[in-house]
Write a protein that holds these residues in place. Structure first.
Motif, PDB file in Angstrom:
ATOM      1  N   ASP A  37     -11.577   7.819  -6.405  1.00 52.21           N
ATOM      2  CA  ASP A  37     -10.394   8.399  -7.056  1.00 52.21           C
ATOM      3  C   ASP A  37      -9.231   8.320  -5.968  1.00 52.21           C
ATOM      4  OD1 ASP A  37     -11.349  10.197  -5.357  1.00 52.21           O
ATOM      5  OD2 ASP A  37     -11.527  11.958  -6.666  1.00 52.21           O
ATOM      6  N   GLU A  38      -9.177   7.662  -5.018  1.00 53.94           N
ATOM      7  CA  GLU A  38      -8.168   7.449  -4.224  1.00 53.94           C
ATOM      8  C   GLU A  38      -7.401   6.266  -4.172  1.00 53.94           C
ATOM      9  OE1 GLU A  38      -8.037   9.387   0.103  1.00 53.94           O
ATOM     10  OE2 GLU A  38      -8.952   7.102   0.287  1.00 53.94           O
ATOM     11  N   VAL A  39      -6.200   6.249  -3.934  1.00 55.77           N
ATOM     12  CA  VAL A  39      -5.584   4.951  -4.133  1.00 55.77           C
ATOM     13  C   VAL A  39      -4.669   4.944  -2.981  1.00 55.77           C
ATOM     14  CG1 VAL A  39      -3.680   3.654  -5.297  1.00 55.77           C
ATOM     15  CG2 VAL A  39      -5.093   5.365  -6.349  1.00 55.77           C
ATOM     16  N   VAL A  40      -4.607   3.597  -2.018  1.00 54.94           N
ATOM     17  CA  VAL A  40      -3.908   3.602  -0.829  1.00 54.94           C
ATOM     18  C   VAL A  40      -2.714   2.567  -1.299  1.00 54.94           C
ATOM     19  CG1 VAL A  40      -4.026   2.728   1.491  1.00 54.94           C
ATOM     20  CG2 VAL A  40      -6.069   3.716   0.570  1.00 54.94           C
ATOM     21  N   VAL A  41      -1.407   3.026  -1.049  1.00 55.28           N
ATOM     22  CA  VAL A  41      -0.428   2.260  -1.155  1.00 55.28           C
ATOM     23  C   VAL A  41       0.502   2.120   0.067  1.00 55.28           C
ATOM     24  CG1 VAL A  41       1.694   2.114  -2.752  1.00 55.28           C
ATOM     25  CG2 VAL A  41      -0.327   3.501  -3.498  1.00 55.28           C
ATOM     26  N   THR A  42       1.247   0.859  -0.079  1.00 59.86           N
ATOM     27  CA  THR A  42       1.617   0.499   1.457  1.00 59.86           C
ATOM     28  C   THR A  42       2.967   0.032   1.182  1.00 59.86           C
ATOM     29  OG1 THR A  42       1.587  -0.644   3.637  1.00 59.86           O
ATOM     30  CG2 THR A  42       0.470  -1.543   1.470  1.00 59.86           C
ATOM     31  N   TRP A  43       3.832  -0.022   2.094  1.00 55.60           N
ATOM     32  CA  TRP A  43       5.349  -0.511   1.943  1.00 55.60           C
ATOM     33  C   TRP A  43       5.645  -1.016   3.465  1.00 55.60           C
ATOM     34  CZ3 TRP A  43       4.034   3.828  -0.479  1.00 55.60           C
ATOM     35  CH2 TRP A  43       4.331   4.022  -1.686  1.00 55.60           C
ATOM     36  N   LYS A  44       6.202  -2.265   3.483  1.00 50.81           N
ATOM     37  CA  LYS A  44       6.735  -2.692   4.891  1.00 50.81           C
ATOM     38  C   LYS A  44       8.278  -1.786   5.038  1.00 50.81           C
ATOM     39  CE  LYS A  44       5.656  -7.586   4.991  1.00 50.81           C
ATOM     40  NZ  LYS A  44       6.471  -8.919   4.754  1.00 50.81           N
ATOM     41  N   THR A  68      13.810   5.081   1.339  1.00 47.59           N
ATOM     42  CA  THR A  68      13.194   6.415   1.026  1.00 47.59           C
ATOM     43  C   THR A  68      12.284   5.912  -0.432  1.00 47.59           C
ATOM     44  OG1 THR A  68      15.215   6.815  -0.644  1.00 47.59           O
ATOM     45  CG2 THR A  68      14.974   8.001   1.618  1.00 47.59           C
ATOM     46  N   ASN A  69      12.204   4.729  -0.698  1.00 44.36           N
ATOM     47  CA  ASN A  69      11.469   4.152  -2.066  1.00 44.36           C
ATOM     48  C   ASN A  69       9.950   4.956  -1.751  1.00 44.36           C
ATOM     49  OD1 ASN A  69      13.195   2.934  -3.418  1.00 44.36           O
ATOM     50  ND2 ASN A  69      12.313   1.032  -3.377  1.00 44.36           N
ATOM     51  N   SER A  70       9.422   4.881  -0.632  1.00 50.83           N
ATOM     52  CA  SER A  70       8.016   5.425  -0.658  1.00 50.83           C
ATOM     53  C   SER A  70       7.979   6.929  -1.168  1.00 50.83           C
ATOM     54  CB  SER A  70       7.294   5.232   0.604  1.00 50.83           C
ATOM     55  OG  SER A  70       8.066   5.940   1.657  1.00 50.83           O
ATOM     56  N   ILE A  71       8.846   7.756  -0.475  1.00 48.14           N
ATOM     57  CA  ILE A  71       8.715   9.189  -1.138  1.00 48.14           C
ATOM     58  C   ILE A  71       9.156   9.270  -2.367  1.00 48.14           C
ATOM     59  CG2 ILE A  71       9.998  11.365  -0.506  1.00 48.14           C
ATOM     60  CD1 ILE A  71       8.351  10.147   1.785  1.00 48.14           C
ATOM     61  N   ASN A  72      10.156   8.466  -3.164  1.00 51.34           N
ATOM     62  CA  ASN A  72      10.465   8.650  -4.380  1.00 51.34           C
ATOM     63  C   ASN A  72       9.473   8.255  -5.116  1.00 51.34           C
ATOM     64  OD1 ASN A  72      13.173   9.509  -3.817  1.00 51.34           O
ATOM     65  ND2 ASN A  72      14.207   7.329  -3.873  1.00 51.34           N
ATOM     66  N   GLU A 106       2.765  -5.934  12.005  1.00 51.90           N
ATOM     67  CA  GLU A 106       3.615  -5.468  11.053  1.00 51.90           C
ATOM     68  C   GLU A 106       3.823  -3.951  11.252  1.00 51.90           C
ATOM     69  OE1 GLU A 106       3.536  -8.313   7.047  1.00 51.90           O
ATOM     70  OE2 GLU A 106       2.115  -6.639   7.232  1.00 51.90           O
ATOM     71  N   GLU A 107       5.140  -3.325  10.949  1.00 55.45           N
ATOM     72  CA  GLU A 107       5.070  -1.823  10.744  1.00 55.45           C
ATOM     73  C   GLU A 107       5.299  -1.655   9.591  1.00 55.45           C
ATOM     74  OE1 GLU A 107       7.496   1.567  13.129  1.00 55.45           O
ATOM     75  OE2 GLU A 107       8.323  -0.539  13.061  1.00 55.45           O
ATOM     76  N   ARG A 108       4.283  -0.602   8.932  1.00 58.83           N
ATOM     77  CA  ARG A 108       4.373  -0.541   7.411  1.00 58.83           C
ATOM     78  C   ARG A 108       4.000   1.102   7.314  1.00 58.83           C
ATOM     79  NH1 ARG A 108       2.639  -3.613   3.308  1.00 58.83           N
ATOM     80  NH2 ARG A 108       2.678  -5.861   3.757  1.00 58.83           N
ATOM     81  N   ILE A 109       4.371   1.568   6.071  1.00 62.13           N
ATOM     82  CA  ILE A 109       4.089   2.844   5.479  1.00 62.13           C
ATOM     83  C   ILE A 109       3.069   2.880   4.929  1.00 62.13           C
ATOM     84  CG2 ILE A 109       5.342   4.551   4.041  1.00 62.13           C
ATOM     85  CD1 ILE A 109       8.025   3.432   4.763  1.00 62.13           C
ATOM     86  N   THR A 138       7.703  -0.051  -9.670  1.00 60.96           N
ATOM     87  CA  THR A 138       9.258   0.551  -9.535  1.00 60.96           C
ATOM     88  C   THR A 138       9.833   0.412  -8.398  1.00 60.96           C
ATOM     89  OG1 THR A 138       9.120   1.363 -11.977  1.00 60.96           O
ATOM     90  CG2 THR A 138      11.180   1.952 -10.525  1.00 60.96           C
ATOM     91  N   TYR A 139       9.158   1.062  -7.577  1.00 66.32           N
ATOM     92  CA  TYR A 139       9.548   1.246  -6.244  1.00 66.32           C
ATOM     93  C   TYR A 139       9.056   0.581  -4.869  1.00 66.32           C
ATOM     94  CZ  TYR A 139      11.821   5.411  -7.865  1.00 66.32           C
ATOM     95  OH  TYR A 139      12.708   6.365  -8.690  1.00 66.32           O
ATOM     96  N   GLY A 140       8.355  -0.873  -5.499  1.00 66.55           N
ATOM     97  CA  GLY A 140       8.187  -1.797  -4.467  1.00 66.55           C
ATOM     98  C   GLY A 140       6.881  -1.402  -3.589  1.00 66.55           C
ATOM     99  N   GLY A 141       5.865  -0.616  -4.077  1.00 64.17           N
ATOM    100  CA  GLY A 141       4.553  -0.407  -3.311  1.00 64.17           C
ATOM    101  C   GLY A 141       3.805  -1.566  -3.563  1.00 64.17           C
ATOM    102  N   GLU A 142       2.965  -1.730  -2.694  1.00 63.79           N
ATOM    103  CA  GLU A 142       1.825  -2.585  -2.827  1.00 63.79           C
ATOM    104  C   GLU A 142       0.367  -1.972  -2.964  1.00 63.79           C
ATOM    105  OE1 GLU A 142       1.696  -5.849   0.107  1.00 63.79           O
ATOM    106  OE2 GLU A 142       3.605  -5.510   0.510  1.00 63.79           O
TER     107      GLU A 142
END
Length: 368
Positions: A232-239, A246-250, A180-183, A221-225
């Motif tokens: 204290d670190e969070v790893v969030v990803t989007w397809k 621009t949801n990931s930036i928002n 997959e290609e992911r952000i 709200t912005y569809g992240g997983e």
């Protein structure tokens, strides 16, 4: 009209309640038919019996969806801080009360239809009373309670291990590796060591829980997983998608706003308000399910290491958000954001250099 990520998530959470209720009602009707056959009445109550599984099952499914709506919109928030067991007990009790009322209404309508009389007639209510005090009613109630507990258990487990993880495990989507290609966004709390030393381990952990809770709403709200919590670190990803590109930036700026709105809460409880910095990158990963004792959905690929290295340079550049040139180009950010190019940088442990950007100003996110 396209549904927002939050609306999709809510619908996905509601569906198991409807499906489980529909299946439970169908199974009960078939068992009942197997026992009563063509008998015209219920032997224990004398109420008229006429086999019809579809309509009751559809009604039960719709009632299950109603329970799911109440769970997602209200009760899950009211009992958010309760233990797993207490949630099951209290929620089941409330839903059971609603189920008794629902069963009484459905029974009244069904009996009235069979008798050709008004649901409010004395004859119908005599049959209802016989049904309510019968052993058959209590067995039905136990059966319905079991269905409710299964639905609630599914929801709680889904929330604990991640909605997508449980759903993907059931569907078998990642039983075989998928490319997959992911952000990816690696988000790290600023000055976490100093905050932990100031507060102590227990109080710092309480702050982390509230911090993650306040960040979760924008991510939904912005569809992240949420892929991982690492200290204290969070790893969030989007397809990577053409839609809502621009949801990931928002999401980043919405998370900033969420914490800014909670400054008074954090200052009064902890004497400090947490802030964060983040690095973002995009690339190919191999996604698959691994594990024997504990299964998990895992991403592997160079993009994760690169994103972590980018995030680690936020302090060097004294910015809160660092973006790679690849994600700037993939999301076409030049058209929507005030970008500042920070130059080319060789990342630790890597040979190739990466051109880095930041965004000059914060703004009110619009696209969801």
């Amino acid at each position: 009209m396209t549904l927002s990520p939050r609306a999709k998530r809510n619908i996905i959470q509601m569906i198991p309640f409807g499906v489980i209720s529909f299946i439970s009602s169908t199974v009960y009707a078939l068992i009942e038919k197997g026992i009563l056959g063509s008998h015209p009445i219920y032997p224990s109550t004398g109420n008229p019996y006429n086999f019809n599984w579809l309509l009751p099952s559809i009604i039960a499914g719709l009632f299950g969806l109603l329970i799911g709506f109440l769970e997602i919109q209200f009760l899950s928030k009211w009992f958010q801080k309760g233990s797993f067991t207490s949630k099951l007990i209290f929620k089941s009790t409330i839903y059971l009360f609603l189920t008794v009322i629902f069963a009484l209404v459905v029974t009244s309508i069904g009996t009235a239809y069979e008798l050709g009389n008004s649901p409010f007639s004395n004859e119908v209510w005599e049959y209802n009373y016989k049904f309510l005090v019968s052993f058959a009613f209590w067995t039905i109630l136990i059966y319905i309670t079991l269905g409710l507990v299964i639905s609630l258990f599914y929801t709680e487990v889904s929330n604990n291990i991640g909605q997508n993880v449980l759903l993907n495990s059931f569907t078998g989507k990642y039983h075989h590796p998928v490319e997959e290609e992911r952000i990816f966004m690696f988000l790290d709390m600023k000055s976490s060591t100093e905050i932990a030393e100031k507060l102590g381990h227990v109080k710092y952990f309480k702050l982390l829980k509230e911090y993650y809770s306040d960040l979760s709403d924008p991510i939904i709200t912005y569809g992240g997983e949420i892929y991982q919590y690492v200290g204290d670190e969070v790893v969030v990803t989007w397809k990577l998608s053409e839609k809502r590109r621009t949801n990931s930036i928002n999401c980043f700026f919405s998370m900033q706003a969420s914490l800014a709105n909670q400054v008074e809460k954090y200052e009064s409880r902890y004497g400090v308000c947490p802030t964060f910095k983040a690095g973002m990158h995009v690339g190919n990963v191999t996604t698959g399910e691994i594990g024997v004792i504990k299964k998990d959905i895992v991403f592997t690929g160079d993009v994760l290491n690169t994103t972590a290295r980018i995030q680690g340079l936020c302090n060097t550049y004294q910015v809160e958000l660092l973006l790679s040139k690849q994600i700037v180009q993939a999301l076409e950010l030049e058209k929507s954001f005030d970008l500042i190019e920070l130059g080319e940088r060789e990342l630790r442990g890597k040979n190739e250099k990466v051109i880095l950007y930041t965004i000059e100003r914060t703004f009110t996110p619009l696209e969801t």
